[in-house]
Scaffold this motif. Structure first.
Motif, short mmCIF file in Angstrom:
data_model
loop_
_atom_site.label_atom_id
_atom_site.label_comp_id
_atom_site.label_asym_id
_atom_site.label_seq_id
_atom_site.Cartn_x
_atom_site.Cartn_y
_atom_site.Cartn_z
N GLU A 365 0.83 -1.21 0.00
CA GLU A 365 0.00 0.00 0.00
C GLU A 365 0.87 1.25 0.00
OE1 GLU A 365 -4.00 0.59 2.00
OE2 GLU A 365 -2.72 1.78 3.32
N VAL A 366 0.46 2.23 -0.79
CA VAL A 366 1.19 3.50 -0.91
C VAL A 366 0.27 4.63 -0.47
CG1 VAL A 366 2.47 5.02 -2.45
CG2 VAL A 366 2.51 2.54 -2.83
N PRO A 367 0.44 5.14 0.76
CA PRO A 367 -0.40 6.23 1.25
C PRO A 367 -0.06 7.53 0.53
CG PRO A 367 1.33 5.77 2.83
CD PRO A 367 1.45 4.73 1.76
N PRO A 368 -0.91 8.57 0.66
CA PRO A 368 -0.65 9.83 -0.05
C PRO A 368 0.74 10.41 0.20
CG PRO A 368 -2.87 9.83 0.81
CD PRO A 368 -2.21 8.59 1.36
N GLU A 369 1.24 10.32 1.44
CA GLU A 369 2.54 10.91 1.74
C GLU A 369 3.68 10.15 1.06
OE1 GLU A 369 1.24 8.68 5.56
OE2 GLU A 369 0.31 9.77 3.88
N SER A 370 3.36 8.99 0.45
CA SER A 370 4.37 8.22 -0.26
C SER A 370 4.20 8.27 -1.77
CB SER A 370 4.36 6.76 0.21
OG SER A 370 4.79 6.67 1.56
N MET A 382 2.11 15.07 -7.80
CA MET A 382 2.15 13.62 -7.77
C MET A 382 3.53 13.14 -8.21
SD MET A 382 -0.62 10.87 -9.25
CE MET A 382 -0.01 10.66 -10.92
N GLY A 383 4.17 12.38 -7.33
CA GLY A 383 5.50 11.86 -7.61
C GLY A 383 5.48 10.50 -8.26
N ILE A 401 10.22 7.41 -3.32
CA ILE A 401 9.05 8.09 -2.77
C ILE A 401 8.03 7.11 -2.23
CG2 ILE A 401 7.87 8.25 -5.01
CD1 ILE A 401 6.87 11.04 -4.08
N SER A 402 7.86 5.97 -2.91
CA SER A 402 6.83 5.01 -2.51
C SER A 402 7.34 3.97 -1.53
CB SER A 402 6.26 4.32 -3.75
OG SER A 402 5.67 5.26 -4.62
N MET A 403 8.62 4.04 -1.17
CA MET A 403 9.17 3.12 -0.18
C MET A 403 9.45 3.82 1.15
SD MET A 403 11.60 0.57 -2.44
CE MET A 403 12.60 1.76 -3.33
N GLN A 404 9.02 5.07 1.27
CA GLN A 404 9.25 5.81 2.51
C GLN A 404 8.46 5.21 3.66
OE1 GLN A 404 9.86 10.41 1.67
NE2 GLN A 404 8.17 9.62 0.46
N ASP A 405 9.09 5.23 4.84
CA ASP A 405 8.50 4.68 6.07
C ASP A 405 8.02 3.25 5.91
OD1 ASP A 405 9.17 6.80 7.63
OD2 ASP A 405 7.24 7.82 7.47
N LYS A 406 8.79 2.50 5.14
CA LYS A 406 8.65 1.05 5.06
C LYS A 406 10.04 0.44 5.17
CE LYS A 406 4.54 0.22 2.15
NZ LYS A 406 3.97 1.58 2.17
N MET A 407 10.14 -0.64 5.94
CA MET A 407 11.34 -1.45 5.86
C MET A 407 11.14 -2.37 4.66
SD MET A 407 13.01 -4.23 8.48
CE MET A 407 14.01 -3.14 9.47
N VAL A 408 11.98 -2.21 3.65
CA VAL A 408 11.91 -3.03 2.44
C VAL A 408 13.09 -3.99 2.45
CG1 VAL A 408 11.87 -3.02 -0.08
CG2 VAL A 408 10.77 -1.16 1.19
#
Length: 435
Positions: A365-370, A382-383, A401-408
């Motif tokens: 899931e990619v929230p708006p801040e990501s 939109m990034g 941008i879409s991996m922020q605040d996720k441990m990948v």
């Protein structure tokens, strides 16, 4: 690299190993690379990594952000004595290289003095050299391994491979961990045409034999696992090894066997606000050196149309679409925005779901801040960009941008990708970090 602010950073060092080829005829640098003699040990370290073989990880803090800097970097210590270099962590390419201090070098500006190369030159017959070239490659200079990497953003590096000591600090103790690895001495760099910050080089984290993690794991020194956690506040961390997370709390999906050279999961379906968009069987690559996320034309249109339609439904019409020099799709408000928190409630998340052969699908899931940024003009943009226009074809790229605040997590040992939501502004303190 001077931390120069950037606008649109198109594919910063993205999916780079797609274009690796043998270097054209280039001058032999044996005489230049061999000048001077250096000890082959660093402190009490031998030519292999000094750490416990079980339950050990390396953690590297990251600097930078998605916007306005446009990239992250890790400080890596190389040489004897060790010297610091800012490297771009790139899961889209294998080879680690530094801009090299040799006569006649063509380099870009760097934040540190250029790397003085080790005299320990990798010869053309070395298996690591072979891993950087496709098919039957010719050794123009058998005594050294030439390389050339070309990146989709227009940048490139040409050079020769050497072996030198890289030094890390252990996650589980204060000891310095050292390993002798193959890396590139880049003597001819072509900068990206975009306003990408200049760094000392690239930290290659791909799946190939020449990547740092592959070299360490091939000796049985760390698990063949790496991961990163990028903070929406800027910074974050990168890690090697598998003792920083509880595997049972991670969402996992298999890596595609049809796309073995890159961190590509099985094909995905695109959802917006929990509903199907009609976009299925999307080929994806996770790339830590791409600032933004890129979708193929149809998926990009499907997403941008739904985001725009949702905004048009809002009472009072608080947003107006506007041209902004930073990104293609932006909106202005009644007054300038300062941060994403002011606007996130007006936007819906999108998600990618993966059918991993289970009854329940794995969802990223990619929230708006990501997927949104606030531009220098105070607009919300939109990034997610049209990758087909960037000549990526049908490939979809999940960028920083879409991996922020996720441990990948890229688990090469078990051929799977994983992720879990995290506060990436703090370094991990225990194995239960992903709890």
């Amino acid at each position: 690299m001077g931390k120069e602010k950037v606008g649109l950073v198109a594919l910063v060092l993205i999916v780079s190993s797609w274009a690796v080829s043998s270097a054209p005829s280039s001058p032999s640098f044996r005489g230049d690379l061999s000048r001077g003699k250096a000890s082959l040990t660093f402190g009490s370290a031998s030519s292999s990594l000094v750490l416990n073989r079980v339950g050990s990880s390396v953690v590297l803090p990251l600097d930078g952000n998605v916007h306005p800097i446009g990239s992250y970097n890790a400080t890596v210590y190389v040489g004897q004595p060790p010297k610091p270099y800012f490297l771009d962590p790139d899961t889209g390419s294998d080879l680690t290289w530094l801009q090299c201090d040799v006569p006649g070098a063509h380099c870009t500006p760097t934040p540190h003095p250029r790397y003085p190369p080790s005299p320990d030159i990798v010869d053309c017959s070395d298996p690591i050299c072979a891993s950087l070239h496709s098919g039957d490659y010719r050794c123009d200079h058998p005594e050294q391994c030439d390389y050339e990497v070309e990146y989709a953003d227009g940048g490139s590096s040409l050079g020769a491979l050497v072996k030198d000591v890289v030094s890390f600090r252990s996650y589980s103790s204060s000891r310095v961990l050292s390993a002798r690895v193959a890396l590139g001495c880049g003597y001819d760099q072509k900068p990206s045409p975009y306003n990408v910050p200049f760094l000392d080089g690239v930290l290659g984290l791909g799946k190939g034999r020449s990547s740092i993690v592959s070299q360490l794991s091939s000796r049985g020194l760390v698990a063949n696992v790496l991961g990163h956690c990028l903070s929406t506040r800027g910074g974050g961390f990168l890690f090697f090894g598998d003792d920083l997370y509880d595997s049972s709390r991670i969402s996992w999906t298999p890596m595609s066997r049809d796309y073995p050279k890159h961190y590509s999961p099985e094909t995905a379906e695109l959802l917006f606000a929990g509903k199907p968009t009609g976009q299925k069987n999307l080929l994806l690559v996770f790339d830590s050196a791409s600032t933004y996320t890129y979708f193929s034309s149809e998926a990009y249109r499907a997403l941008s149309l739904r985001v725009t339609n949702e905004l048009e439904k809002l009472s009072g019409k608080p947003f107006t679409e506007i041209r902004d020099p930073e990104l293609p799709l932006c909106w202005k408000g009644r007054q300038s925005f300062k941060n994403i928190r002011e606007v996130r409630k007006y936007f819906k998340p999108f998600a990618l779901t993966f059918n991993s052969g289970k009854r329940t699908k794995t969802q990223f899931e990619v929230p708006p801040e990501s997927y949104l940024i606030i531009s220098k003009m105070g607009n919300v943009c939109m990034g997610v960009l049209n990758g087909t226009q960037e000549k990526l074809g049908d490939t979809n790229v999940i960028g920083d941008i879409s991996m922020q605040d996720k441990m990948v997590i890229y688990d090469n040992a078990n051929h799977c990708l994983g992720w879990a939501s995290e506060d990436c502004s703090q370094l991990p303190k225990s194995r239960a970090f992903a709890a």
